[in-house]
Design a protein around this motif. Structure first.
Motif, mmCIF file in Angstrom:
data_model
loop_
_atom_site.group_PDB
_atom_site.id
_atom_site.type_symbol
_atom_site.label_atom_id
_atom_site.label_comp_id
_atom_site.label_asym_id
_atom_site.label_seq_id
_atom_site.Cartn_x
_atom_site.Cartn_y
_atom_site.Cartn_z
ATOM 1 N N SER A 97 0.844 -1.193 0.000
ATOM 2 C CA SER A 97 0.000 0.000 0.000
ATOM 3 C C SER A 97 0.880 1.243 0.000
ATOM 4 N N LEU A 98 0.698 2.107 -0.976
ATOM 5 C CA LEU A 98 1.500 3.325 -1.055
ATOM 6 C C LEU A 98 1.293 4.188 0.180
ATOM 7 N N ARG A 99 0.084 4.242 0.686
ATOM 8 C CA ARG A 99 -0.194 5.049 1.875
ATOM 9 C C ARG A 99 0.628 4.557 3.071
ATOM 10 N N GLY A 132 15.099 -4.520 1.520
ATOM 11 C CA GLY A 132 14.203 -3.467 1.986
ATOM 12 C C GLY A 132 13.254 -2.994 0.908
ATOM 13 N N MET A 133 12.318 -2.141 1.303
ATOM 14 C CA MET A 133 11.342 -1.566 0.370
ATOM 15 C C MET A 133 11.881 -0.259 -0.185
ATOM 16 N N THR A 134 11.635 -0.051 -1.470
ATOM 17 C CA THR A 134 12.051 1.192 -2.100
ATOM 18 C C THR A 134 10.993 1.620 -3.101
ATOM 19 N N VAL A 135 10.790 2.932 -3.220
ATOM 20 C CA VAL A 135 9.788 3.503 -4.114
ATOM 21 C C VAL A 135 10.485 4.464 -5.065
ATOM 22 N N GLY A 193 9.399 -3.275 -4.669
ATOM 23 C CA GLY A 193 8.864 -2.037 -4.114
ATOM 24 C C GLY A 193 7.745 -1.498 -4.987
ATOM 25 N N GLN A 194 7.824 -0.207 -5.320
ATOM 26 C CA GLN A 194 6.775 0.403 -6.137
ATOM 27 C C GLN A 194 7.348 1.440 -7.085
ATOM 28 N N LEU A 195 6.712 1.541 -8.257
ATOM 29 C CA LEU A 195 6.947 2.628 -9.192
ATOM 30 C C LEU A 195 5.722 3.532 -9.143
ATOM 31 N N VAL A 196 5.936 4.835 -9.042
ATOM 32 C CA VAL A 196 4.838 5.797 -8.907
ATOM 33 C C VAL A 196 5.045 6.922 -9.905
#
Length: 401
Positions: free
Chosen positions: A140-142, A200-203, A229-232
């Motif tokens: 979840s990005l939030r 780890g998590m990375t955005v 992680g996430q791409l935004v």
């Protein structure tokens, strides 16, 4: 909403017929209709357009799409007939359903401010808040943004800067922080790799569509970020970056995170724009000191010297700045006193008066060197002997090494 309903609403948005936005601009749009209207807007206007942001704070995106389609002028957005004609042409080529399906096919999604996953801190951008966010990745990005930190810096960084960024990101990720950056060359890449290396998590906040691998040299890295992680991005699928989109991207990176760390940046580095936006948003701004002879650290040094950033040297100091009060305090760094530092003044002075060689000095010599009475010198010598600092050899005293 079914695929058929989405297709019908998309048709309404572009033709003004049926039950979509064109039917009744005065009514409240359905949630799916508003989402598709925002998807269309990401094709029509550039990110951070404040006039559109002001509109969306009080009125719907679906109504705006309808007015663009039907009006000859739109003074509320300072749009004359010529500019509206251009927007209508672009709207005719827009297919929001196809955009959503294109991203869904690769596991992505489109977020709007009413979604539970939407990071509420983006509201700090006021009229420059994103219309929506295209997201590719897990989690979840939030929730990720609640404990996140931005690491930015020069593209043409030095080996020192890359090393510091990698170590800093890895240590922050091990502490449970989400490392955010822009997936560019240099410091950005080092930050992402550092977080990925320790699991780890990375955005990555991109200045292009989340399905576009830019820069090309980071295709593999961006793929790993999407998996771990996430791409935004604010830009729809297929959109490519330009100079202005990089600057606009930086405001989202600054607003999304708890604080921004500038690892290495020249005086005119674009990375400093992220730090400036973080300052404007009352986020913590930090800088890593580099060699005073390095032009690539001159911008960071100026930022710190001007009071715009706090000097940090490791993950513990970063966490102290942006973490919870009392929960992210670093270990004290007071140096441990050496045994000699604990001696009383008289004993320390007698010890200093003894030559360092094997011959040492007699008590009589030490009386002359220190100016203390003979009985006090003997007292201090026997105390030093009991503490293991000196030893007696015949009539002389020498220092134990």
């Amino acid at each position: 909403m079914t695929e058929r309903e989405e297709t019908q609403i998309a048709l309404d948005l572009t033709t003004g017929t049926g039950t979509g936005a064109g039917a009744d601009p005065g009514r409240a749009p359905a949630p799916g209709e508003e989402r598709l209207a925002r998807v269309a807007l990401t094709r029509l206007v550039e990110p951070g357009t404040t006039a559109v942001g002001r509109w969306l704070r009080s009125r719907s995106a679906a109504e705006l799409i309808e007015l663009v389609r039907t009006r000859q002028e739109l003074p509320e957005l300072s749009l004359d007939q010529r500019r509206l004609a251009v927007l209508r042409q672009r709207l005719a080529l827009t297919d929001p359903v196809a955009d959503l399906e294109q991203l869904r096919a690769i596991g992505g999604r489109f977020l709007v401010p009413t979604d539970a996953e939407w990071p509420s801190q983006l509201a700090d951008l006021a009229d420059a808040q994103p219309i929506g966010l295209w997201v590719l990745g897990t989690g979840s990005l939030r929730l990720l943004a609640l404990r996140s930190v931005a690491l930015v810096g020069a593209r043409a960084c030095t080996a020192y800067g890359a090393h510091v960024a990698t170590e800093l990101a890895a240590a922050l990720a091990e502490r449970g922080w989400v490392v955010c950056s822009g997936a560019a060359y240099g410091i950005d890449a080092a930050a992402h790799r550092g977080a990925l290396a320790v699991g780890g998590m990375t955005v990555a906040v991109l200045a292009c569509g989340v399905d576009v691998r830019y820069p090309r040299g980071h295709s593999e890295l961006i793929g790993r970020i999407a998996e771990q992680g996430q791409l935004v991005s604010e830009l729809p699928p297929g959109e490519h970056p330009n100079r202005f989109r990089f600057v606009l991207r930086n405001r989202v990176l600054a607003a999304l995170t708890r604080g921004t760390v500038v690892v290495e940046a020249a005086v005119r580095s674009g990375a400093l724009s992220t730090a400036r936006r973080a300052q404007e948003l009352n986020r913590h701004t930090m800088g890593v000191c580099g060699p005073v002879t390095s032009e690539l650290s001159a911008g960071v040094h100026a930022l710190i010297r001007g009071g715009g950033a706090t000097l940090v040297t490791d993950a513990a100091e970063v966490a102290e700045q942006i973490g919870s009060i009392g929960a992210d305090l670093p270990s004290p760094r007071n140096s441990r006193p050496r045994p000699r530092d604990l001696l009383q003044h008289a004993a320390a002075q007698v010890l200093e008066a003894i030559p360092g060689g094997p011959a040492g000095a007699s008590a009589a010599d030490l009386v002359l060197r220190t100016g203390f009475p003979a009985d006090q010198v003997h007292k201090e010598l026997y105390e030093l002997c009991s503490l293991g600092f000196v030893q007696r050899v015949g009539s002389h005293w020498r220092v134990i090494r």
